[in-house]
Write an enzyme that holds these catalytic residues in place. Structure first.
Site, PDB file in Angstrom:
ATOM      1  N   CYS A 112      33.768  39.749  52.186  1.00  0.00           N
ATOM      2  CA  CYS A 112      33.523  38.496  51.468  1.00  0.00           C
ATOM      3  C   CYS A 112      34.366  37.387  52.090  1.00  0.00           C
ATOM      4  CB  CYS A 112      33.864  38.656  49.991  1.00  0.00           C
ATOM      5  SG  CYS A 112      33.477  37.160  49.018  1.00  0.00           S
ATOM      6  N   ASP A 164      35.932  35.258  50.525  1.00  0.00           N
ATOM      7  CA  ASP A 164      37.029  34.955  49.594  1.00  0.00           C
ATOM      8  C   ASP A 164      38.380  34.915  50.318  1.00  0.00           C
ATOM      9  OD1 ASP A 164      39.148  35.462  47.549  1.00  0.00           O
ATOM     10  OD2 ASP A 164      37.426  35.570  46.200  1.00  0.00           O
ATOM     11  N   ARG A 218      41.225  35.478  49.373  1.00  0.00           N
ATOM     12  CA  ARG A 218      42.204  36.505  48.979  1.00  0.00           C
ATOM     13  C   ARG A 218      41.964  37.849  49.645  1.00  0.00           C
ATOM     14  NH1 ARG A 218      40.763  35.924  42.779  1.00  0.00           N
ATOM     15  NH2 ARG A 218      38.728  35.946  43.827  1.00  0.00           N
ATOM     16  N   HIS A 222      34.961  43.188  46.836  1.00  0.00           N
ATOM     17  CA  HIS A 222      36.216  43.075  46.069  1.00  0.00           C
ATOM     18  C   HIS A 222      35.916  42.784  44.608  1.00  0.00           C
ATOM     19  CE1 HIS A 222      36.415  38.559  45.672  1.00  0.00           C
ATOM     20  NE2 HIS A 222      35.525  38.669  46.637  1.00  0.00           N
ATOM     21  N   CYS A 262      34.829  39.143  42.493  1.00  0.00           N
ATOM     22  CA  CYS A 262      34.043  38.358  43.462  1.00  0.00           C
ATOM     23  C   CYS A 262      33.228  37.277  42.735  1.00  0.00           C
ATOM     24  CB  CYS A 262      33.104  39.286  44.238  1.00  0.00           C
ATOM     25  SG  CYS A 262      32.164  38.415  45.518  1.00  0.00           S
TER      26      CYS A 262
HETATM   27 CO    CO Z   1      33.833  37.573  46.875  1.00  0.00          CO
END
Ligand code: CO
Length: 211
Positions: free
Chosen positions: A42, A44, A46, A98, A101
């Protein structure tokens, strides 16, 4: 110090520390790229691929997008897959989702928005519809979203495995495909092999919905 100046200063510090610990590190990397892993994760912020598995530059070839999707017609992802398996000859493909998400959570909202991102998220909405019964076994919205995060990874693993480029490459050598999920709340990765196999047991290969 502006944002970019800070990054440039960080880079010099990081580079010097790396070179001190491993003299010649960058010179060696400059001559060849031979990663062992393809990471599909992803976007993302993090979930940084190399960092959470503690691997240095040169070890992981990375593709990231919202909700770690392997869409059959996504030329970006498919080009990365092709290059990774046929040119770099990586041995392992990792699809990493994750918990928490945002792309997956958006797929569980009842009111779609009129936005470009919504078109992308629709791929996950399709998965949520197909596995509605499995998701509805969960007791609350939070656990439903977590379960969909897992199922989404499992579906994308099958998309990789059943991709024609992949099937062709696997006739010549073994390439392992793994489903992992990362918990942003504790920093731990979990193996989803069982989830992938469980879902496959319920739906015929190449069935509607992906798995
Ligand atoms: Co995500």
């Amino acid at each position: 110090m502006s944002g970019i100046e800070e990054l440039l200063a960080n880079n010099v510090k990081w580079r010097n520390e790396k070179e001190r610990a491993h003299p010649g590190f960058f010179q060696k990397l400059a001559t060849q790229q031979k990663p062992r892993f393809l990471w599909i994760g992803c976007a993302d912020s993090r979930v940084p691929a190399n960092e959470i598995v503690d691997l240095p530059p040169g070890e992981v070839f990375v593709h990231r997008n919202i909700a770690n999707l392997v869409v059959h017609s996504d030329l970006n992802c498919l080009s990365v897959l092709d290059f990774a398996i046929n040119t770099l000859e990586i041995s392992d493909v990792i699809v990493c989702g994750h918990y928490g998400c945002g792309g997956v959570a958006a797929a569980l909202t009842t009111e779609p928005t009129i936005s470009l991102v919504e078109h992308w998220v629709r791929h996950v909405r399709d998965i949520a519809k197909f596995y509605r019964d499995e998701i509805n076994k969960q007791p609350c919205d939070l656990t439903k979203a977590r379960r969909l995060c897992e199922i989404n990874v499992a579906v994308q693993v099958v998309h990789v495995r059943e991709n024609p480029l992949m099937e062709d490459a696997c006739k010549k050598r073994e390439i392992r495909v793994h489903g992992l999920i990362y918990d942003v709340a504790d920093g731990l990765l979990h193996n989803l092999t069982h989830t992938v196999e469980d879902l496959r047991a319920h739906v015929p290969s190449r069935g509607i919905g992906g798995v």
